[in-house]
Design a protein around this motif. Sequence first.
Motif, PDB file in Angstrom:
ATOM      1  N   UNK A  19       0.857  -1.165   0.000  1.00  0.00           N
ATOM      2  CA  UNK A  19       0.000   0.000   0.000  1.00  0.00           C
ATOM      3  C   UNK A  19       0.911   1.237   0.000  1.00  0.00           C
ATOM      4  N   UNK A  20       0.529   2.329  -0.659  1.00  0.00           N
ATOM      5  CA  UNK A  20       1.364   3.531  -0.656  1.00  0.00           C
ATOM      6  C   UNK A  20       1.643   4.107   0.738  1.00  0.00           C
ATOM      7  N   UNK A  79       6.229   9.835  -5.121  1.00  0.00           N
ATOM      8  CA  UNK A  79       4.834  10.043  -4.719  1.00  0.00           C
ATOM      9  C   UNK A  79       4.280  11.345  -5.288  1.00  0.00           C
ATOM     10  N   UNK A  80       5.090  12.392  -5.282  1.00  0.00           N
ATOM     11  CA  UNK A  80       4.653  13.671  -5.843  1.00  0.00           C
ATOM     12  C   UNK A  80       4.414  13.538  -7.342  1.00  0.00           C
ATOM     13  N   UNK A  81       5.291  12.817  -8.009  1.00  0.00           N
ATOM     14  CA  UNK A  81       5.140  12.604  -9.453  1.00  0.00           C
ATOM     15  C   UNK A  81       3.866  11.822  -9.742  1.00  0.00           C
ATOM     16  N   UNK A  82       3.591  10.803  -8.943  1.00  0.00           N
ATOM     17  CA  UNK A  82       2.364  10.020  -9.135  1.00  0.00           C
ATOM     18  C   UNK A  82       1.130  10.871  -8.905  1.00  0.00           C
ATOM     19  N   UNK A  83       1.231  11.854  -7.997  1.00  0.00           N
ATOM     20  CA  UNK A  83       0.103  12.732  -7.694  1.00  0.00           C
ATOM     21  C   UNK A  83      -0.018  13.860  -8.714  1.00  0.00           C
ATOM     22  N   UNK A  84       0.956  13.953  -9.633  1.00  0.00           N
ATOM     23  CA  UNK A  84       0.905  14.981 -10.660  1.00  0.00           C
ATOM     24  C   UNK A  84       1.468  16.315 -10.210  1.00  0.00           C
ATOM     25  N   UNK A  89       8.701  21.921  -7.688  1.00  0.00           N
ATOM     26  CA  UNK A  89       7.838  22.901  -7.047  1.00  0.00           C
ATOM     27  C   UNK A  89       7.738  22.632  -5.555  1.00  0.00           C
ATOM     28  N   UNK A  90       7.902  21.400  -5.165  1.00  0.00           N
ATOM     29  CA  UNK A  90       7.788  21.031  -3.762  1.00  0.00           C
ATOM     30  C   UNK A  90       9.002  21.442  -2.945  1.00  0.00           C
TER      31      UNK A  90
END
Length: 107
Positions: A19-20, A79-84, A89-90
């Motif tokens: 699970x993530x 995770x940020x990439x998967x969330x778009x 930017x983060x």
Amino acid sequence: MSASASDETLSHYAVLELDPRASSEDIRKAHRRLALKWHPDKVADSSDEVAVKVATQQFQLLQAAFEVLSDERKRRQYDAQRAGVSFAQQEDIPPWKRSRPSARTPW
């Protein structure tokens, strides 16, 4: 897992059957368990070229997933990439240097 089938083929979490929200300890345990299962040297019939090739490919996917998910920075970026969300930017670009939406009106 509630991910779509196409997402599962690309997801490092799916490769590790996690699970993530998995902890780093869960990631380590899953990697160890699956590495023992998919290691090319563990193929029952080493003369079976197809089985060895499949095991090798699975093991390589497993290693790549573990490399990303076991490193906290790489995992946050993934995770940020998967969330778009662009990881730059983060964290990498200071807030005052990030691009801002245009203040112009659309008409």
